[in-house]
Write a protein that holds these residues in place. Structure first.
Motif, PDB file in Angstrom:
ATOM      1  N   THR A  89       0.832  -1.208   0.000  1.00  0.00           N
ATOM      2  CA  THR A  89       0.000   0.000   0.000  1.00  0.00           C
ATOM      3  C   THR A  89       0.867   1.259   0.000  1.00  0.00           C
ATOM      4  N   GLU A  90       1.997   1.203   0.685  1.00  0.00           N
ATOM      5  CA  GLU A  90       2.918   2.348   0.673  1.00  0.00           C
ATOM      6  C   GLU A  90       3.434   2.636  -0.736  1.00  0.00           C
ATOM      7  N   ASP A  91       3.531   1.574  -1.550  1.00  0.00           N
ATOM      8  CA  ASP A  91       4.001   1.725  -2.921  1.00  0.00           C
ATOM      9  C   ASP A  91       2.870   2.030  -3.902  1.00  0.00           C
ATOM     10  N   GLY A  92       1.667   2.241  -3.398  1.00  0.00           N
ATOM     11  CA  GLY A  92       0.561   2.622  -4.263  1.00  0.00           C
ATOM     12  C   GLY A  92      -0.227   1.476  -4.855  1.00  0.00           C
ATOM     13  N   VAL A  93       0.042   0.254  -4.402  1.00  0.00           N
ATOM     14  CA  VAL A  93      -0.729  -0.897  -4.882  1.00  0.00           C
ATOM     15  C   VAL A  93      -2.115  -0.854  -4.241  1.00  0.00           C
ATOM     16  N   THR A  94      -3.145  -1.060  -5.052  1.00  0.00           N
ATOM     17  CA  THR A  94      -4.518  -0.999  -4.545  1.00  0.00           C
ATOM     18  C   THR A  94      -5.247  -2.339  -4.602  1.00  0.00           C
ATOM     19  N   HIS A  95      -4.740  -3.282  -5.426  1.00  0.00           N
ATOM     20  CA  HIS A  95      -5.420  -4.565  -5.606  1.00  0.00           C
ATOM     21  C   HIS A  95      -4.400  -5.699  -5.564  1.00  0.00           C
ATOM     22  N   ILE A  96      -4.897  -6.890  -5.292  1.00  0.00           N
ATOM     23  CA  ILE A  96      -4.063  -8.091  -5.365  1.00  0.00           C
ATOM     24  C   ILE A  96      -4.882  -9.210  -5.989  1.00  0.00           C
ATOM     25  N   ALA A  97      -4.286  -9.925  -6.945  1.00  0.00           N
ATOM     26  CA  ALA A  97      -4.980 -10.971  -7.693  1.00  0.00           C
ATOM     27  C   ALA A  97      -4.551 -12.355  -7.233  1.00  0.00           C
ATOM     28  N   PHE A  98      -5.514 -13.268  -7.225  1.00  0.00           N
ATOM     29  CA  PHE A  98      -5.277 -14.657  -6.855  1.00  0.00           C
ATOM     30  C   PHE A  98      -5.772 -15.579  -7.971  1.00  0.00           C
ATOM     31  N   GLY A  99      -5.165 -16.755  -8.052  1.00  0.00           N
ATOM     32  CA  GLY A  99      -5.530 -17.715  -9.089  1.00  0.00           C
ATOM     33  C   GLY A  99      -6.559 -18.745  -8.657  1.00  0.00           C
TER      34      GLY A  99
END
Length: 226
Positions: A89-99
């Motif tokens: 989140t500190e790096d600006g990531v807003t989502h995370i994807a899973f398989g």
């Protein structure tokens, strides 16, 4: 939107990555990987760290490495993952994807784990029939090899097999062709989003005990970079 991919190096997380790469709403930031301290291998799948780094190079996407102690209890896992989430989140990531494809309890666990992180879980393969997922994976040109098999479900000869059309035809019809129930784990060594194939050779086989029953159950085959 910046998104990280929960990445094991196996076929489902790689296909999920491919789907996200073809979604204009997202910019892939990194591959979130868990590795086991002392083994230098991908947790659960048992693939060498060197091969994972080659995947990262071929895909052109950096790794976000999360190192876990051996026999990591869930409380410790959540603590370590919490730090990893904060870094994203500190790096600006807003989502995370899973398989994940169809295991509701697994999806609910992930959603609960990430609920307070500010990261929104995304499931690009969710609800697609496993037969369609398997055909799509092969038809797109992905190539993967089985690195681990559950000996209670599959014969030892499946370790080291390449997942292709012949594999799909001959796979036991009463088992999940995507291995979603833990029948097998895999390592993707080529595909449409790879700049170059990952060359490997098959090494030694090793049977390990099930973490819960302590009985011999899982057969791993070592992949050695060529």
């Amino acid at each position: 939107m910046k998104i990280a991919i929960s990445f094991s190096g196996g076929k489902d997380s790689t296909l999920a990555l491919y789907k996200i790469q073809n979604n204009p709403d997202f910019e892939v930031d990194s591959l979130l990987v868990t590795l086991t301290e002392g083994f230098d291998r991908v947790s659960i799948h048992g693939v060498r760290y060197e091969l994972l780094k080659l995947q990262s190079q071929s895909l052109g996407i950096p790794l976000r490495e999360v190192w876990l102690p051996q026999d990591c209890p869930d409380e410790k896992y959540q603590e370590i993952m919490g730090k990893a989430m904060a870094g994203m989140t500190e790096d600006g990531v807003t989502h995370i994807a899973f398989g994940d494809i169809h295991l509701q309890d697994v999806r609910e666990y992930r959603e609960k784990l990430f609920s307070a992180s500010g990261l929104t879980p995304v499931f690009p393969l969710w609800g697609i029939p496993v037969e369609a997922v398997s055909r799509d994976f092969v038809d797109l040109g992905f190539k993967t090899v089985l690195t681990c098999v559950d000996l209670l479900r599959l014969a030892p000869s499946y370790a080291g097999k390449v997942y292709d059309r012949k594999f799909i035809r001959e796979y036991p019809k009463d088992l999940d062709i995507c291995g979603e129930n833990g029948e097998f784990h895999s390592f993707v060594f080529d595909g449409p989003n790879f700049a170059f194939p990952i060359n490997y050779r098959l090494g030694e086989e090793k049977v390990t005990k099930d973490y819960f029953t302590k009985k011999d159950r899982f057969l791993f085959i070592d992949l050695i970079p060529n």
